[in-house]
Design a protein around this motif. Sequence first.
Motif, PDB file in Angstrom:
ATOM      1  N   MET A   1     -16.111 -47.983 -16.369  1.00 15.98           N
ATOM      2  CA  MET A   1     -16.621 -49.014 -17.293  1.00 15.98           C
ATOM      3  C   MET A   1     -17.964 -48.613 -17.874  1.00 15.98           C
ATOM      4  SD  MET A   1     -15.584 -51.888 -18.521  1.00 15.98           S
ATOM      5  CE  MET A   1     -16.317 -53.036 -19.668  1.00 15.98           C
TER       6      MET A   1
ATOM      7  N   THR B   1     -15.814 -56.516 -16.136  1.00 11.07           N
ATOM      8  CA  THR B   1     -15.432 -55.171 -16.592  1.00 11.07           C
ATOM      9  C   THR B   1     -14.309 -55.194 -17.620  1.00 11.07           C
ATOM     10  OG1 THR B   1     -13.990 -54.919 -14.670  1.00 11.07           O
ATOM     11  CG2 THR B   1     -16.217 -54.063 -14.473  1.00 11.07           C
TER      12      THR B   1
ATOM     13  N   LEU C   1     -17.459 -46.285 -20.608  1.00  5.49           N
ATOM     14  CA  LEU C   1     -16.923 -46.988 -21.778  1.00  5.49           C
ATOM     15  C   LEU C   1     -18.049 -47.618 -22.608  1.00  5.49           C
ATOM     16  CD1 LEU C   1     -13.826 -49.335 -21.574  1.00  5.49           C
ATOM     17  CD2 LEU C   1     -15.733 -49.873 -23.045  1.00  5.49           C
ATOM     18  N   ILE C   2     -18.954 -48.308 -21.951  1.00  6.58           N
ATOM     19  CA  ILE C   2     -19.956 -49.081 -22.707  1.00  6.58           C
ATOM     20  C   ILE C   2     -21.159 -48.244 -23.127  1.00  6.58           C
ATOM     21  CG2 ILE C   2     -19.322 -51.295 -21.709  1.00  6.58           C
ATOM     22  CD1 ILE C   2     -21.608 -51.050 -19.786  1.00  6.58           C
TER      23      ILE C   2
ATOM     24  N   ALA D   1     -13.864 -55.153 -22.357  1.00  7.57           N
ATOM     25  CA  ALA D   1     -13.869 -53.886 -23.088  1.00  7.57           C
ATOM     26  C   ALA D   1     -13.426 -54.074 -24.540  1.00  7.57           C
ATOM     27  CB  ALA D   1     -12.969 -52.878 -22.386  1.00  7.57           C
TER      28      ALA D   1
ATOM     29  N   LYS E   1      -6.378 -54.702 -24.011  1.00  6.43           N
ATOM     30  CA  LYS E   1      -7.408 -54.638 -22.961  1.00  6.43           C
ATOM     31  C   LYS E   1      -7.993 -56.019 -22.685  1.00  6.43           C
ATOM     32  CE  LYS E   1      -8.251 -50.955 -21.809  1.00  6.43           C
ATOM     33  NZ  LYS E   1      -7.434 -50.200 -20.836  1.00  6.43           N
TER      34      LYS E   1
ATOM     35  N   TRP F   1     -12.077 -46.167 -21.274  1.00  9.40           N
ATOM     36  CA  TRP F   1     -11.020 -47.153 -21.578  1.00  9.40           C
ATOM     37  C   TRP F   1      -9.795 -46.894 -20.702  1.00  9.40           C
ATOM     38  CZ3 TRP F   1     -11.340 -50.934 -25.538  1.00  9.40           C
ATOM     39  CH2 TRP F   1     -10.161 -51.521 -25.939  1.00  9.40           C
TER      40      TRP F   1
END
Length: 646
Positions: free
Chosen positions: A131, A264, A134-135, A268, A236, A147
């Motif tokens: 996660m 989490t 991802l961010i 996304a 998602k 992702w």
Amino acid sequence: MIDLIYLTVVFPFVGFLINGLFGRKIKNEKIIGIIGSGAVGLGFFITVMAFIETLGLPADQRSNTVELFTWISVAGLKINAAYLVDQLSLTMALIVTGVGFLIHVYSIGYMHGDKAFWRFFAYLNLFIFAMMNLILADNFVLLFLGWEGVGLCSYLLIGFWYDRKFEKGTTSEAAKKAFVVNRIGDFGFLLGMFLIFYTFDSLTFNEVFSKAASFPVSETTFGLIALFLFIGATGKSAQIPLYVWLPDAMAGPTPVSALIHAATMVTAGVYMVSRASIIFASAPAVMTVVAVIGLATAIFAATIGLVQNDIKKVLAYSTVSQLGYMFLAAGVGAFGASIFHVMTHAFFKALLFLGAGSVIHGMHERQDIRHYGGLKKYMPKTYVTFLIASLAIAGFPGFSGFFSKDEILWYSYANGGLFYWIIGAITAMLTAFYIFRLFSLTFLGKERFNHNEVHPHESPAVMTIPLMILAFLSVVGGYIGIPEVFSGEHGNLFEVWLEPVYQPAMEKLSIYGFHTHFEEILLMAISVALALTGIYAALYIYTKKPEIARKASEKFAALYRILLNKYYVDELYEAAVVQPIQKGSEKILWKFTDAAVIDGVVNGTARLIGGLSGVIRKIQNGFVQFYAFIMMMGIAIALLWLILSL
């Protein structure tokens, strides 16, 4: 500390490696728990330091990229392993590491005695690692890596108790459902990425977004990119039609549900849409699609939550509904309000799920709220914190959910129109009703459990302290986003903080009409009145007049069955999608393509070679006379050919 932001990714990965490789041999839950929780706690500390440092910078210098190394360099495509540290990524990082840390600590008590305690913490750390990638990613490829990582971790954690029964199947089947449904959305996301690279010749955020703000690109191209990205987001973040996996995600241990539903995975999709705000702002038609899907999902899931009896199932549909609110906000151009609700929702939804876990823990794994009642005196800490979370999600004035939900409702009216506001306000009333139905049936009224079988008790401090911290955040978390009607111009600190991120998108949208403060206050008063009505109705019916609920379910039996069975959407998907694919696979792919065509070609070739070999084998029979005869025949044929050729 900004330069050290990569450590927020490294620490959870190290925790995953230690617990994953050596956890079985450590055999000490306290050490395993400290390693797992400490890895995320250190990440939270780094994030807080980076946030403070960024806060001290001028607004136009708060976006920084931390490059680690060149990851991919081929045929004009260059992708770095790099992290973008700006207002949006820092906000998300604070949520993920902060709430994630509390869930890790809580898990030490909740998972006590589990035979795979070490494996659980290894998976949790891996989830946070994915996660954070991802961010923090500064490009679509690294974002997609995270992702897919959270998709894998959700599969591992939902099916953590893989041998347990879950509804009509097993937890493994629930995990598989989540994995397969998300792959459908991922296909859309991939198409969006391909089209972004084809259009902008880059997949790095800063390059793509700066070109999107000034590049001459057709609205159709923007629309296709935004639509493909949104398909990924619907998977998602569990929106219609790809929401069906999220309610089944509760098959995993309750801390997993808290992590997935609050901090989490489901955030996304909202984050990705918010990050790509300039692309969505350039595609007005898709913005409408986002708003309508969000609004429809919000009220659709809220109606299902009205009659569910599993404590976690009510919360699961609540998550789907609240995510709908976030997409409604994004669809009307209120990206800041969308992320604001992500934050407050993380506080009170994590609290609700962890509170539910505390109840399940105290009720010996029983989850049916019809068999609870009167737990207030047995679980006072869980009761108080759950009440705070319920008030927050119901939009009770002064609690965090009130500020973020009202912000969304206001923008849905100001930018979208009265219809959006009406549906959103009705959904708010339904939310207040179903959450206080859950609260009343669990903590208030008569005790409906068997005292010979169940002995309710409060959870240990390692579980209740995270509840108290989240309860505190569920109250105060909203005060950084006080509406301008009360705080004055630039008084909404959260909006001011995120404003530079969305500035390019806001310049393209230009959808704000003139509205008075009177309108805003009037709508706010109506929505609060609706929420209070929902709260009062639920408390009255389920603590004083339960026969009203029984008579209503009998009078509207057909509607009640439809809601109880979740509009039969799972059954519809089973009949319209799963069964045709299974039967098609069996009759066409297996019996025809595999067994008849492929096996036929392979086996037929073998039989042909075998037959030819049988004929040729007869020639090589070991008789000298036969060989001499064949040689003479060959000479004769050669001579005949020569004669005829002259």
